[in-house]
Design a protein around this motif. Structure first.
Motif, PDB file in Angstrom:
ATOM      1  N   LEU A  55     -25.728 -40.425 -10.985  1.00  0.00           N
ATOM      2  CA  LEU A  55     -24.752 -41.124 -10.144  1.00  0.00           C
ATOM      3  C   LEU A  55     -24.001 -40.081  -9.350  1.00  0.00           C
ATOM      4  O   LEU A  55     -23.621 -39.032  -9.899  1.00  0.00           O
ATOM      5  CB  LEU A  55     -23.733 -41.880 -10.997  1.00  0.00           C
ATOM      6  CG  LEU A  55     -24.198 -43.147 -11.699  1.00  0.00           C
ATOM      7  CD1 LEU A  55     -23.197 -43.530 -12.788  1.00  0.00           C
ATOM      8  CD2 LEU A  55     -24.345 -44.289 -10.688  1.00  0.00           C
ATOM      9  N   HIS A  56     -23.774 -40.352  -8.078  1.00  0.00           N
ATOM     10  CA  HIS A  56     -22.888 -39.477  -7.318  1.00  0.00           C
ATOM     11  C   HIS A  56     -21.590 -40.238  -7.084  1.00  0.00           C
ATOM     12  O   HIS A  56     -21.611 -41.436  -6.798  1.00  0.00           O
ATOM     13  CB  HIS A  56     -23.510 -39.057  -5.981  1.00  0.00           C
ATOM     14  CG  HIS A  56     -22.911 -37.778  -5.492  1.00  0.00           C
ATOM     15  ND1 HIS A  56     -23.520 -36.556  -5.678  1.00  0.00           N
ATOM     16  CD2 HIS A  56     -21.719 -37.525  -4.908  1.00  0.00           C
ATOM     17  CE1 HIS A  56     -22.735 -35.599  -5.202  1.00  0.00           C
ATOM     18  NE2 HIS A  56     -21.626 -36.164  -4.735  1.00  0.00           N
ATOM     19  N   GLY A  57     -20.478 -39.539  -7.262  1.00  0.00           N
ATOM     20  CA  GLY A  57     -19.190 -40.200  -7.085  1.00  0.00           C
ATOM     21  C   GLY A  57     -18.336 -39.484  -6.071  1.00  0.00           C
ATOM     22  O   GLY A  57     -18.580 -38.328  -5.730  1.00  0.00           O
ATOM     23  N   ALA A  58     -17.344 -40.190  -5.573  1.00  0.00           N
ATOM     24  CA  ALA A  58     -16.356 -39.588  -4.676  1.00  0.00           C
ATOM     25  C   ALA A  58     -14.974 -39.990  -5.165  1.00  0.00           C
ATOM     26  O   ALA A  58     -14.735 -41.151  -5.503  1.00  0.00           O
ATOM     27  CB  ALA A  58     -16.573 -40.052  -3.244  1.00  0.00           C
ATOM     28  N   ILE A  59     -14.116 -38.985  -5.220  1.00  0.00           N
ATOM     29  CA  ILE A  59     -12.757 -39.196  -5.723  1.00  0.00           C
ATOM     30  C   ILE A  59     -11.823 -39.321  -4.526  1.00  0.00           C
ATOM     31  O   ILE A  59     -11.673 -38.371  -3.760  1.00  0.00           O
ATOM     32  CB  ILE A  59     -12.317 -37.996  -6.590  1.00  0.00           C
ATOM     33  CG1 ILE A  59     -13.308 -37.773  -7.727  1.00  0.00           C
ATOM     34  CG2 ILE A  59     -10.904 -38.206  -7.110  1.00  0.00           C
ATOM     35  CD1 ILE A  59     -13.090 -36.446  -8.460  1.00  0.00           C
ATOM     36  N   MET A  60     -11.207 -40.464  -4.385  1.00  0.00           N
ATOM     37  CA  MET A  60     -10.267 -40.650  -3.272  1.00  0.00           C
ATOM     38  C   MET A  60      -8.858 -40.577  -3.844  1.00  0.00           C
ATOM     39  O   MET A  60      -8.154 -41.587  -3.959  1.00  0.00           O
ATOM     40  CB  MET A  60     -10.552 -41.974  -2.582  1.00  0.00           C
ATOM     41  CG  MET A  60     -11.971 -41.989  -2.020  1.00  0.00           C
ATOM     42  SD  MET A  60     -12.331 -43.415  -1.056  1.00  0.00           S
ATOM     43  CE  MET A  60     -14.067 -43.185  -0.689  1.00  0.00           C
ATOM     44  N   ALA A  61      -8.497 -39.383  -4.262  1.00  0.00           N
ATOM     45  CA  ALA A  61      -7.195 -39.174  -4.900  1.00  0.00           C
ATOM     46  C   ALA A  61      -7.010 -37.689  -5.128  1.00  0.00           C
ATOM     47  O   ALA A  61      -7.977 -36.922  -5.145  1.00  0.00           O
ATOM     48  CB  ALA A  61      -7.138 -39.893  -6.238  1.00  0.00           C
ATOM     49  N   ALA A  62      -5.754 -37.301  -5.336  1.00  0.00           N
ATOM     50  CA  ALA A  62      -5.441 -35.936  -5.746  1.00  0.00           C
ATOM     51  C   ALA A  62      -5.405 -35.890  -7.283  1.00  0.00           C
ATOM     52  O   ALA A  62      -5.274 -36.943  -7.932  1.00  0.00           O
ATOM     53  CB  ALA A  62      -4.098 -35.518  -5.159  1.00  0.00           C
ATOM     54  N   PRO A  63      -5.513 -34.693  -7.859  1.00  0.00           N
ATOM     55  CA  PRO A  63      -5.598 -34.606  -9.323  1.00  0.00           C
ATOM     56  C   PRO A  63      -4.512 -35.365 -10.093  1.00  0.00           C
ATOM     57  O   PRO A  63      -4.835 -36.026 -11.096  1.00  0.00           O
ATOM     58  CB  PRO A  63      -5.546 -33.090  -9.585  1.00  0.00           C
ATOM     59  CG  PRO A  63      -6.180 -32.497  -8.360  1.00  0.00           C
ATOM     60  CD  PRO A  63      -5.734 -33.371  -7.220  1.00  0.00           C
ATOM     61  N   PRO A  64      -3.233 -35.344  -9.672  1.00  0.00           N
ATOM     62  CA  PRO A  64      -2.226 -36.041 -10.485  1.00  0.00           C
ATOM     63  C   PRO A  64      -2.456 -37.558 -10.588  1.00  0.00           C
ATOM     64  O   PRO A  64      -1.935 -38.201 -11.495  1.00  0.00           O
ATOM     65  CB  PRO A  64      -0.900 -35.750  -9.748  1.00  0.00           C
ATOM     66  CG  PRO A  64      -1.163 -34.532  -8.931  1.00  0.00           C
ATOM     67  CD  PRO A  64      -2.611 -34.605  -8.549  1.00  0.00           C
ATOM     68  N   ALA A  65      -3.233 -38.123  -9.645  1.00  0.00           N
ATOM     69  CA  ALA A  65      -3.472 -39.576  -9.674  1.00  0.00           C
ATOM     70  C   ALA A  65      -4.591 -39.965 -10.642  1.00  0.00           C
ATOM     71  O   ALA A  65      -4.753 -41.154 -10.958  1.00  0.00           O
ATOM     72  CB  ALA A  65      -3.812 -40.071  -8.272  1.00  0.00           C
ATOM     73  N   ILE A  66      -5.348 -38.984 -11.113  1.00  0.00           N
ATOM     74  CA  ILE A  66      -6.486 -39.299 -11.999  1.00  0.00           C
ATOM     75  C   ILE A  66      -5.952 -39.921 -13.299  1.00  0.00           C
ATOM     76  O   ILE A  66      -4.982 -39.452 -13.892  1.00  0.00           O
ATOM     77  CB  ILE A  66      -7.317 -38.033 -12.297  1.00  0.00           C
ATOM     78  CG1 ILE A  66      -7.920 -37.481 -10.997  1.00  0.00           C
ATOM     79  CG2 ILE A  66      -8.421 -38.319 -13.315  1.00  0.00           C
ATOM     80  CD1 ILE A  66      -8.827 -38.442 -10.249  1.00  0.00           C
ATOM     81  N   GLY A  67      -6.607 -41.012 -13.711  1.00  0.00           N
ATOM     82  CA  GLY A  67      -6.161 -41.730 -14.908  1.00  0.00           C
ATOM     83  C   GLY A  67      -5.145 -42.810 -14.592  1.00  0.00           C
ATOM     84  O   GLY A  67      -4.680 -43.504 -15.497  1.00  0.00           O
ATOM     85  N   THR A  68      -4.808 -42.981 -13.299  1.00  0.00           N
ATOM     86  CA  THR A  68      -3.817 -43.993 -12.920  1.00  0.00           C
ATOM     87  C   THR A  68      -4.415 -44.942 -11.884  1.00  0.00           C
ATOM     88  O   THR A  68      -5.488 -44.687 -11.329  1.00  0.00           O
ATOM     89  CB  THR A  68      -2.551 -43.356 -12.292  1.00  0.00           C
ATOM     90  OG1 THR A  68      -2.855 -42.986 -10.934  1.00  0.00           O
ATOM     91  CG2 THR A  68      -2.100 -42.118 -13.058  1.00  0.00           C
ATOM     92  N   THR A  69      -3.670 -45.997 -11.590  1.00  0.00           N
ATOM     93  CA  THR A  69      -4.142 -46.961 -10.591  1.00  0.00           C
ATOM     94  C   THR A  69      -4.030 -46.409  -9.173  1.00  0.00           C
ATOM     95  O   THR A  69      -4.500 -47.042  -8.225  1.00  0.00           O
ATOM     96  CB  THR A  69      -3.328 -48.274 -10.676  1.00  0.00           C
ATOM     97  OG1 THR A  69      -1.951 -47.926 -10.612  1.00  0.00           O
ATOM     98  CG2 THR A  69      -3.615 -49.018 -11.964  1.00  0.00           C
ATOM     99  N   ASP A  70      -3.404 -45.255  -8.998  1.00  0.00           N
ATOM    100  CA  ASP A  70      -3.307 -44.673  -7.648  1.00  0.00           C
ATOM    101  C   ASP A  70      -4.637 -44.074  -7.187  1.00  0.00           C
ATOM    102  O   ASP A  70      -4.816 -43.814  -5.999  1.00  0.00           O
ATOM    103  CB  ASP A  70      -2.243 -43.563  -7.606  1.00  0.00           C
ATOM    104  CG  ASP A  70      -0.843 -44.137  -7.691  1.00  0.00           C
ATOM    105  OD1 ASP A  70      -0.685 -45.337  -7.408  1.00  0.00           O
ATOM    106  OD2 ASP A  70       0.079 -43.395  -8.069  1.00  0.00           O
TER     107      ASP A  70
END
Ligand SMILES: NC(=O)c1ccc[n+]([C@@H]2O[C@H](COP(=O)([O-])OP(=O)(O)OC[C@H]3O[C@@H](n4cnc5c(N)ncnc54)[C@H](OP(=O)(O)O)[C@@H]3O)[C@@H](O)[C@H]2O)c1
Length: 305
Positions: free
Chosen positions: A129-144
């Motif tokens: 699977l290839h993924g793309a993260i549309m967030a900065a590190p502090p948002a990981i694990g949150t609904t942001d």
């Protein structure tokens, strides 16, 4: 933007879960591993520079002695490194160790890169699977955070609950492994388009010593309102029909001349408005002046002239 994307309902998975390996502990990789640890997943980590694992190990991560040992530790292997070259340098010597594992690559890059790594994984028989993260590190694990994936649907289905630890906003876009990267690049295009417009505006305001903070409330209302335009224009682009019933490219072109003149006379850069004006002039020259602004898509569909 006023319109929220159509995202699945947030999951509320129970603590714990399958073992997960995270390869690459830069700013983002550390955030990913931290989210798995926080959710109770047995988490193995590996990084070329082992010292970056320090705080994760304090929180309970296992630091693998090698990338091979890291891959062998878990059925789900997350990779998050600088680029596709680094990904391949890490994974290619480990082809035999990948048997029976799913690789989820959250490394940024082009859709061509993603499809090439996916093709290599397919040759090894490794679900990818290839993924793309549309967030900065502090948002990981949150609904942001929003994370999009593409590639092997069965692999996504098996590991979806673990992947949702990184954000409940977790979506599988389709079987083409390049799709997630394509969405990521599309989002970058929007981001720089908006940011560069904002910076041009700030430079204009600066010529009269206007505090940019006094302008942002007006700007933010406009940006929010533009979601209605883009919804309508997206439909026009999808259907290939561009009725100029709100405003036409001719109207935009006239206003572009004002922005260009203002920028030139105030002594700031004219590059951005000149670029936009050039595209609009081409559209008009092609007989599209009476169409809506969405018809400018045809200028973006061509290689640069
Ligand atoms: N940070 C963000 O806000 C953000 C947001 C969305 C997406 N992303 C994407 O996430 C990925 C990682 O970003 P990051 O912020 O974590 O970057 P970073 O802090 O610069 O970390 C880069 C990571 O890649 C590793 N690496 C680079 N070349 C390598 C190689 N040849 N062999 C082995 N490891 C190698 C580095 O290892 P060393 O520690 O040994 O150098 C480090 O773990 C990128 O593709 C980025 O675009 C980041």
């Amino acid at each position: 933007m006023t319109n929220e994307p159509m995202l699945p309902a947030p999951a509320d998975p129970a603590p714990g879960g399958d073992p997960v390996t995270v390869i690459g502990l830069g700013l983002m990789g550390q955030a990913l591993a931290g989210a798995f640890l926080a959710a109770g997943h047995p988490t193995t980590v590996w990084n070329r520079t082992a010292a970056k694992a320090g705080s994760l190990v304090e929180r309970g991560a296992q630091l693998a002695a090698s990338a091979r040992a890291a891959v062998q530790a878990s059925p789900l292997v997350i990779v998050c490194v600088t680029d596709a070259t680094a990904t391949r340098e890490i994974l290619e010597p480990l082809a035999d160790a990948l048997e029976g594992r799913v690789v989820v690559n959250l490394t940024s890059g082009t859709s061509t890169d993603a499809r090439a790594v996916a093709a290599w994984a397919a040759e090894q028989g490794t679900p990818y699977l290839h993924g793309a993260i549309m967030a900065a590190p502090p948002a990981i694990g949150t609904t942001d955070a929003v994370l999009v994936y593409s590639g092997a649907q069965p692999a996504f289905d098996v590991h979806e609950s673990a992947l949702r630890r990184l954000s409940p906003n977790t979506i599988h876009l389709g079987a083409d492994p390049g799709l997630a990267s394509l969405y990521e690049m599309a989002m970058l295009a929007v981001m720089w388009g908006v940011l560069d417009g904002f910076l041009h505006a700030a430079a204009l305001l600066g010529t009269a010593q206007v505090a940019v903070t006094s302008f942002t409330p007006f700007m933010n209302r406009t940006i929010a309102g533009m979601a209605d335009w883009t919804d309508a224009y997206a439909e026009q682009i999808d259907t290939g029909s561009y009725p100029g019933d709100d405003s036409t490219i001719d109207t935009h072109l006239a206003a572009m001349a004002h922005l260009l003149d203002e920028s030139a006379s105030l002594g700031i850069s004219t590059e951005l408005p000149a670029f936009v004006q050039r595209l609009a002039e081409r559209a008009v020259a092609e007989g599209r002046g009476g169409d809506s602004y969405a018809a400018m898509i045809d200028q973006f569909r061509k290689p640069a002239r």
